[in-house]
Write a protein that holds these residues in place. Structure first.
Motif, PDB file in Angstrom:
ATOM      1  N   ALA B  85      47.820  48.244  38.438  1.00 57.96           N
ATOM      2  CA  ALA B  85      47.472  47.705  37.109  1.00 57.96           C
ATOM      3  C   ALA B  85      45.982  47.398  37.047  1.00 57.96           C
ATOM      4  CB  ALA B  85      48.299  46.451  36.824  1.00 57.96           C
ATOM      5  N   GLU B  86      45.447  46.848  38.128  1.00 59.85           N
ATOM      6  CA  GLU B  86      44.014  46.514  38.156  1.00 59.85           C
ATOM      7  C   GLU B  86      43.156  47.779  38.096  1.00 59.85           C
ATOM      8  OE1 GLU B  86      42.799  43.788  41.228  1.00 59.85           O
ATOM      9  OE2 GLU B  86      40.677  44.266  40.938  1.00 59.85           O
ATOM     10  N   LYS B  87      43.532  48.798  38.905  1.00 62.99           N
ATOM     11  CA  LYS B  87      42.771  50.058  38.902  1.00 62.99           C
ATOM     12  C   LYS B  87      42.799  50.682  37.502  1.00 62.99           C
ATOM     13  CE  LYS B  87      44.765  51.950  42.587  1.00 62.99           C
ATOM     14  NZ  LYS B  87      45.262  53.102  43.383  1.00 62.99           N
ATOM     15  N   LEU B  88      43.988  50.623  36.869  1.00 59.16           N
ATOM     16  CA  LEU B  88      44.131  51.209  35.537  1.00 59.16           C
ATOM     17  C   LEU B  88      43.253  50.481  34.517  1.00 59.16           C
ATOM     18  CD1 LEU B  88      46.098  53.329  34.005  1.00 59.16           C
ATOM     19  CD2 LEU B  88      47.073  51.255  33.072  1.00 59.16           C
ATOM     20  N   LEU B  89      43.276  49.153  34.572  1.00 61.53           N
ATOM     21  CA  LEU B  89      42.459  48.397  33.620  1.00 61.53           C
ATOM     22  C   LEU B  89      40.976  48.695  33.847  1.00 61.53           C
ATOM     23  CD1 LEU B  89      42.576  46.357  31.279  1.00 61.53           C
ATOM     24  CD2 LEU B  89      42.107  44.572  32.943  1.00 61.53           C
ATOM     25  N   ASN B  90      40.560  48.763  35.107  1.00 62.12           N
ATOM     26  CA  ASN B  90      39.157  49.098  35.395  1.00 62.12           C
ATOM     27  C   ASN B  90      38.790  50.464  34.826  1.00 62.12           C
ATOM     28  OD1 ASN B  90      38.324  46.768  36.695  1.00 62.12           O
ATOM     29  ND2 ASN B  90      39.138  47.427  38.668  1.00 62.12           N
ATOM     30  N   PHE B  91      39.727  51.398  34.935  1.00 62.30           N
ATOM     31  CA  PHE B  91      39.524  52.750  34.414  1.00 62.30           C
ATOM     32  C   PHE B  91      39.329  52.701  32.888  1.00 62.30           C
ATOM     33  CE2 PHE B  91      41.341  56.694  32.718  1.00 62.30           C
ATOM     34  CZ  PHE B  91      40.680  57.639  33.474  1.00 62.30           C
ATOM     35  N   ILE B  92      40.177  51.917  32.211  1.00 58.68           N
ATOM     36  CA  ILE B  92      40.087  51.813  30.749  1.00 58.68           C
ATOM     37  C   ILE B  92      38.807  51.074  30.346  1.00 58.68           C
ATOM     38  CG2 ILE B  92      41.196  50.841  28.679  1.00 58.68           C
ATOM     39  CD1 ILE B  92      43.907  51.281  30.072  1.00 58.68           C
ATOM     40  N   ILE B  93      38.500  49.975  31.078  1.00 61.67           N
ATOM     41  CA  ILE B  93      37.307  49.185  30.744  1.00 61.67           C
ATOM     42  C   ILE B  93      36.035  50.037  30.911  1.00 61.67           C
ATOM     43  CG2 ILE B  93      35.859  47.243  31.505  1.00 61.67           C
ATOM     44  CD1 ILE B  93      38.387  45.620  32.011  1.00 61.67           C
ATOM     45  N   ALA B  94      35.999  50.871  31.954  1.00 61.32           N
ATOM     46  CA  ALA B  94      34.826  51.734  32.175  1.00 61.32           C
ATOM     47  C   ALA B  94      34.602  52.627  30.948  1.00 61.32           C
ATOM     48  CB  ALA B  94      35.021  52.574  33.432  1.00 61.32           C
ATOM     49  N   GLU B  95      35.709  53.156  30.404  1.00 64.84           N
ATOM     50  CA  GLU B  95      35.622  54.015  29.211  1.00 64.84           C
ATOM     51  C   GLU B  95      35.137  53.197  28.006  1.00 64.84           C
ATOM     52  OE1 GLU B  95      36.257  57.207  29.348  1.00 64.84           O
ATOM     53  OE2 GLU B  95      36.395  57.804  27.239  1.00 64.84           O
ATOM     54  N   VAL B  96      35.665  51.976  27.876  1.00 65.41           N
ATOM     55  CA  VAL B  96      35.293  51.114  26.753  1.00 65.41           C
ATOM     56  C   VAL B  96      33.794  50.786  26.816  1.00 65.41           C
ATOM     57  CG1 VAL B  96      35.579  48.789  25.805  1.00 65.41           C
ATOM     58  CG2 VAL B  96      37.596  50.125  26.424  1.00 65.41           C
ATOM     59  N   ILE B  97      33.306  50.486  28.027  1.00 60.30           N
ATOM     60  CA  ILE B  97      31.880  50.132  28.162  1.00 60.30           C
ATOM     61  C   ILE B  97      31.006  51.329  27.787  1.00 60.30           C
ATOM     62  CG2 ILE B  97      30.081  49.467  29.833  1.00 60.30           C
ATOM     63  CD1 ILE B  97      32.192  47.699  31.188  1.00 60.30           C
TER      64      ILE B  97
END
Lengths: 132, 132
Positions: B85-97
């Protein structure tokens, strides 16, 4: 709304309230996604056991290509970047394949253990039989 | 169910049916996730515009740490691997940034263009005024 950020977190209260409103929605969506993915992994876990039990390979490139094409279409209709949807699915599939491989590995080592136990049993039977 | 796969796709029909049932559920969940993420990006897009308009930085480490801790708890309760879940959120946040940065860049270049236009207008006014 006026701009009043000096770069140290001193943000206009109206901007802060709007940011909080959006972040609440993002948090709700994230909770929904986590629960959907928990359910997805329950399904793929079952797929993993089925594949291990029937000696099917952990990865299935034809199925994955079909999933990616479909998700790209869905993403496009939902106005989500299809390239992002594809990257995300690849990220999830990579995790799923790791799970499948570990299920298959565990199954193989269980089989070996059970073979060893059977041969242990045989040895023990032979020993017992060879005993007076 | 009996095992009858020879490694070339010759799978027991009952196994194939069970696999199809599970894959239908996975496809339904994926469609739901894509639509949830489309909605999430609509929210983060608004956050991006708000941040760009008020000179807030694209990334917010304190907010991200809070999101990750919360999602790990949610994942654990839902029996989803919290590390995933953490890796996935980091992946999504990277895209958002990346999105936030591109919104901020576009805004900056819009401002420059509008500054240029203003200075063009001034020049043109000056030229008109200097004309007889």
């Amino acid at each position: 709304m006026t701009t009043s950020n000096n770069g140290t977190g001193d943000v206009d209260p109206a901007v802060r309230a709007e940011l909080a409103r959006l972040r609440d929605s993002i948090d709700n969506i994230d909770a929904a996604v986590v629960h959907m993915l928990a359910e997805r992994f329950k399904c793929t876990q079952q797929v993993g056991h089925l594949k291990a039990a029937h000696q099917l390979p952990p990865a299935d490139p034809a199925r994955e290509a079909h999933q990616i094409a479909r998700l790209r279409r869905l993403a496009e209709n939902a106005k989500l970047d299809p390239a992002f949807a594809e990257k995300l699915l690849n990220f999830i599939i990579a995790e799923v394949i790791r799970h499948h491989e570990s299920i298959a590995d565990n199954k193989n080592s269980d089989n070996k253990n059970s073979d060893n136990k059977n041969s242990d049993n045989k040895n023990s039977v032979q020993q017992q039989q060879s005993q007076p």
